[in-house]
Design a protein around this motif. Structure first.
Motif, mmCIF file in Angstrom:
data_model
loop_
_atom_site.group_PDB
_atom_site.id
_atom_site.type_symbol
_atom_site.label_atom_id
_atom_site.label_comp_id
_atom_site.label_asym_id
_atom_site.label_seq_id
_atom_site.Cartn_x
_atom_site.Cartn_y
_atom_site.Cartn_z
ATOM 1 N N SER A 288 1.592 15.585 -6.647
ATOM 2 C CA SER A 288 2.523 16.692 -6.396
ATOM 3 C C SER A 288 3.052 17.267 -7.713
ATOM 4 O O SER A 288 3.142 18.490 -7.883
ATOM 5 C CB SER A 288 3.671 16.166 -5.538
ATOM 6 O OG SER A 288 4.467 17.191 -5.107
ATOM 7 N N ALA A 289 3.375 16.359 -8.653
ATOM 8 C CA ALA A 289 3.880 16.798 -9.959
ATOM 9 C C ALA A 289 2.813 17.586 -10.718
ATOM 10 O O ALA A 289 3.108 18.610 -11.351
ATOM 11 C CB ALA A 289 4.325 15.591 -10.773
ATOM 12 N N PHE B 128 3.632 6.724 -4.764
ATOM 13 C CA PHE B 128 3.685 7.125 -6.175
ATOM 14 C C PHE B 128 2.478 7.992 -6.541
ATOM 15 O O PHE B 128 2.602 8.929 -7.328
ATOM 16 C CB PHE B 128 3.787 5.898 -7.089
ATOM 17 C CG PHE B 128 5.194 5.406 -7.197
ATOM 18 C CD1 PHE B 128 6.078 5.965 -8.106
ATOM 19 C CD2 PHE B 128 5.676 4.411 -6.365
ATOM 20 C CE1 PHE B 128 7.387 5.549 -8.188
ATOM 21 C CE2 PHE B 128 6.990 3.979 -6.431
ATOM 22 C CZ PHE B 128 7.850 4.553 -7.348
ATOM 23 N N GLY B 129 1.328 7.677 -5.954
ATOM 24 C CA GLY B 129 0.138 8.501 -6.168
ATOM 25 C C GLY B 129 0.384 9.923 -5.707
ATOM 26 O O GLY B 129 0.079 10.891 -6.421
ATOM 27 N N TYR B 130 0.971 10.067 -4.531
ATOM 28 C CA TYR B 130 1.245 11.385 -3.970
ATOM 29 C C TYR B 130 2.265 12.143 -4.831
ATOM 30 O O TYR B 130 2.120 13.335 -5.051
ATOM 31 C CB TYR B 130 1.781 11.247 -2.538
ATOM 32 C CG TYR B 130 0.711 11.363 -1.484
ATOM 33 C CD1 TYR B 130 -0.413 10.536 -1.506
ATOM 34 C CD2 TYR B 130 0.795 12.286 -0.458
ATOM 35 C CE1 TYR B 130 -1.391 10.628 -0.547
ATOM 36 C CE2 TYR B 130 -0.189 12.392 0.515
ATOM 37 C CZ TYR B 130 -1.270 11.555 0.467
ATOM 38 O OH TYR B 130 -2.250 11.667 1.418
ATOM 39 N N SER C 201 -7.413 5.366 -1.491
ATOM 40 C CA SER C 201 -8.540 4.421 -1.640
ATOM 41 C C SER C 201 -8.203 3.272 -2.577
ATOM 42 O O SER C 201 -8.608 2.123 -2.343
ATOM 43 C CB SER C 201 -9.761 5.146 -2.205
ATOM 44 O OG SER C 201 -10.052 6.252 -1.454
ATOM 45 N N LEU C 202 -7.458 3.584 -3.642
ATOM 46 C CA LEU C 202 -7.120 2.556 -4.637
ATOM 47 C C LEU C 202 -6.384 1.372 -4.021
ATOM 48 O O LEU C 202 -6.457 0.248 -4.527
ATOM 49 C CB LEU C 202 -6.236 3.170 -5.728
ATOM 50 C CG LEU C 202 -6.964 3.812 -6.882
ATOM 51 C CD1 LEU C 202 -5.975 4.455 -7.834
ATOM 52 C CD2 LEU C 202 -7.804 2.780 -7.646
ATOM 53 N N GLN D 222 0.825 -1.223 0.000
ATOM 54 C CA GLN D 222 0.000 0.000 0.000
ATOM 55 C C GLN D 222 0.854 1.266 0.000
ATOM 56 O O GLN D 222 0.612 2.187 -0.782
ATOM 57 C CB GLN D 222 -0.893 0.002 1.240
ATOM 58 C CG GLN D 222 -2.015 -0.995 1.184
ATOM 59 C CD GLN D 222 -2.720 -1.119 2.512
ATOM 60 O OE1 GLN D 222 -2.146 -0.936 3.567
ATOM 61 N NE2 GLN D 222 -3.991 -1.472 2.467
ATOM 62 N N ILE D 223 1.848 1.250 0.834
ATOM 63 C CA ILE D 223 2.624 2.490 1.013
ATOM 64 C C ILE D 223 3.357 2.879 -0.278
ATOM 65 O O ILE D 223 3.467 4.059 -0.608
ATOM 66 C CB ILE D 223 3.598 2.353 2.215
ATOM 67 C CG1 ILE D 223 4.012 3.722 2.727
ATOM 68 C CG2 ILE D 223 4.812 1.523 1.925
ATOM 69 C CD1 ILE D 223 3.013 4.412 3.556
#
Lengths: 283, 354
Positions: A107-108, A101-103, A130-131, A95-96
């Motif tokens: 951010s990008a 990578f989502g964050y 959530s994903l 999960q982390i």
């Protein structure tokens, strides 16, 4: 009132709210104003993102559980197999790592100027959490559907001409699984806070403090990563060997201590609320 | 079981193929960019002999270009200025990226492999410790609960003991629910928190892992204890005393033993059935544990460890190395899933009489 306090979940909800209120009053009295504003913003931002995670998780899980159910019942098994395969793949990503990578992606996008609205940023952050959280929820919903499908009432309702969608959505999931769903959502709320704080802390400490503070909203994790907060937490260790210093913790190291307390206390309270709720309903 | 193994194999092959494609795309992208940068400074052929730090050389270059391409003075000047700017950019980029830019070489791959082995070692130790801890705590809690339901002391000393116990329990809960970085930073001044032993210890006690899964196991024990076969076992004269002392009870040694067995006691059946259900949650626990270890390594900036290396390479945009690390972590998770499925399959055959 007495009845409410007897219930473990209500009691812990009360303890949590009272704890937050007490810390709030203490901070108003003894924490400097800029730090107080930061802590308040961080707390509410974290809370908002966690609530959004709960909503997105529910929607994603419900949608995917239905999709899997109807694809499983269909003649062509290929879409079902592909969807199961894709969900299992997500399950195999820690999960982390996925959320990190989502964050970084969000951010990008913020840095490039594609998104500016805080609501959209919060929503995207919540979606990326959530994903990687919703799959356990899909399992729960699928288990509930499978359990009720074996009972007579399912076939009886189908024979009566009630559509499968209504039986599953209304009779199985809403009328007979509401308690299970609510219990899981409470746990998801706790997991969302933990994951969000951890990712924010990692990004703030490891990737770049400047990027995070500019592009992403302040949360408890990013506040905890600030050098002032870290110094405050280090003071706890100092107190272990110098107990006479303990009194200073609550006045001189209030910011870091408040943020750490809020995170840990919330996680503990949410655990007890979910636990008590499950015990009360014998889940 | 074969179907599950096939599915695991397929997902491993699929993810490996996808990540390798991304890796090669990243590498070729980097090479193309380097070539493009080199080509832009080669407008006038190889200028390796020109010392761009020397004002005389720069002026000479401008004059030479103007002689070669007369009647386009403005254009020539702009082209030379562009070359100079490119050279300066390249120099400052190289300065910034010195010691930062890395490519996935064979040596780097070996280095990552050592880090992965270290990660797997810590992961395996923590997994074994939590597997033991979860069952021990749940069994202890269950047996104490059974005993407590038969005790009815309401003396002042009893109340005082309960208050002290509640305070102690809350303190323990606070530690168990603390994210790893909070615990580590609070004791960093007094202890060395960068050792593997500390990391493993932190993995066990922090992030709520132990308490969450101990509670799950306890819930399985409670659910099993309500089932009909327990009554049947009692009729068959199995012991149901939960006293830690005396014959027929459940002693502390039996609770603390790594391979727990409660022969001749009804709890033996409750325990083995609960453990069978617990097996299905191990995958979830393992995934949570991997996340926890990654958080510990990243948040505490533990140098020379896999997750910290991933964070470092993400920061320096060395994405080919990041992809290789992700692939390694994915293999660890998949390996766990295969082992758990095999364990589950074996237990299923035994418990379901297949």
């Amino acid at each position: 009132m007495k009845q409410l306090l007897k219930r473990k979940d209500s009691r812990w909800l009360g303890i949590w709210l009272a704890g937050i209120l007490l810390v709030g009053i203490w901070d108003v009295l003894f924490l400097n104003r800029p730090a107080l504003l930061q802590v308040t913003a961080g707390f509410f931002n974290t809370f908002c993102v966690a609530l959004l995670v709960v909503v997105f998780t529910l929607l994603l899980a419900w949608g995917f559980a239905l999709a899997l159910h109807f694809l499983d019942a269909g003649r062509n098994r290929t879409p079902y197999m592909l969807l199961t395969f894709a969900l299992n793949l997500i399950r195999s990503i820690p999960q982390i790592v996925g959320i990190l990578f989502g964050y970084v992606g969000v951010s990008a996008l913020v840095e490039a100027g594609f998104i500016r609205s805080p609501v959209l940023i919060f929503s995207l952050l919540a979606l990326s959490i959530s994903l990687f959280v919703f799959i356990e929820f899909v399992d729960l919903l699928r288990e509930r559907i499978a359990h009720f499908q074996k009972l007579d009432f399912y076939n009886a309702m189908r024979v009566c001409g009630i559509s499968e969608g209504r039986v599953i959505n209304f009779d199985i999931l809403w009328k007979n699984s509401r308690i299970h769903i609510l219990n899981k959502l409470i746990s998801v709320f706790g997991a969302a806070i933990f994951l969000q704080c951890s990712v924010d802390f990692i990004i703030s400490v490891g990737l770049s403090t400047d990027v995070n503070s500019v592009t992403l909203p302040a949360t408890m994790g990013s506040l905890l990563a600030k050098i002032d907060s870290k110094q405050d937490i280090l003071a706890i260790g100092y107190t272990l060997t110098h107990p006479a210093y303990a009194g200073n913790l609550f006045f001189e190291h209030l910011m870091g201590l408040t943020v750490a307390f809020l995170v840990v206390f919330t996680l503990m309270s949410v655990y007890h609320i979910a636990n008590g709720y499950a015990e009360r309903h014998r889940l | 079981m074969n179907r599950k193994l096939f599915e695991h194999g397929l997902s491993i092959a699929f993810v490996t193929a996808v990540l390798l494609c991304v890796l090669f795309a990243v590498r070729s992208g980097t090479q193309t960019r380097t070539k493009a940068e080199a080509a832009s400074s080669q407008t006038y052929g190889n200028l390796g002999f020109v010392d761009f730090d020397n004002a005389f050389h720069k002026a000479l270059l401008k004059d030479a270009v103007n002689i070669f391409y007369p009647d386009q003075y403005e254009k020539n000047n702009a082209a030379v200025e562009k070359i100079l700017a490119n050279k300066e950019n390249e120099f400052s980029r190289k300065l910034q990226e010195s010691g930062v830019e890395e490519r996935l070489s064979f040596g780097k791959l070996l280095q990552l492999l050592v880090m992965l082995l270290k990660f797997v070692l810590v992961y395996a130790v923590v997994m074994i410790l939590t597997y033991y801890g979860v069952q021990t705590i749940a069994v202890f809690r269950f047996t104490r609960k059974k005993l407590r339901s038969r005790e009815t002391t309401r003396s002042f000393a009893g109340v005082l003991a309960r208050v002290a116990k509640t305070i102690g329990k809350t303190a323990v809960y606070f530690v168990l629910f603390s994210p790893a970085y909070v615990i580590a930073y609070s004791i960093r001044t007094e202890f060395n928190t960068d050792t593997i032993v500390f990391m493993a210890l932190l993995g066990v006690i922090s992030n709520g892992l132990l308490v969450t899964y101990a509670n799950k196991f306890y819930a399985f024990l409670v659910a099993e204890s309500r089932k009909g076969y327990v009554e049947t076992a009692l009729v068959k004269n199995l012991s149901d005393s939960y006293s830690p002392r005396g014959p027929g009870g459940i002693g502390y040694r039996a609770i603390l033993r790594p391979a727990k067995r409660f022969d001749g006691h009804v709890f033996g059946h409750i325990f083995s059935n609960a453990r069978y259900q617990y097996l299905s949650t191990i995958k979830e626990q393992a995934s949570f544990l991997v996340s926890g270890l990654i958080i510990i390594e990243m948040a505490l900036n533990i140098h020379g460890h896999l997750s910290y290396e991933m964070l470092r390479q993400m920061l320096y945009k060395n994405y080919d190395i990041v992809i290789a690390i992700i692939l390694g972590i994915f293999y660890v998770v998949k390996g766990t899933e295969v082992v758990v499925d095999m364990m589950g399959n074996r237990a299923e055959k035994r418990m379901e009489n297949k």
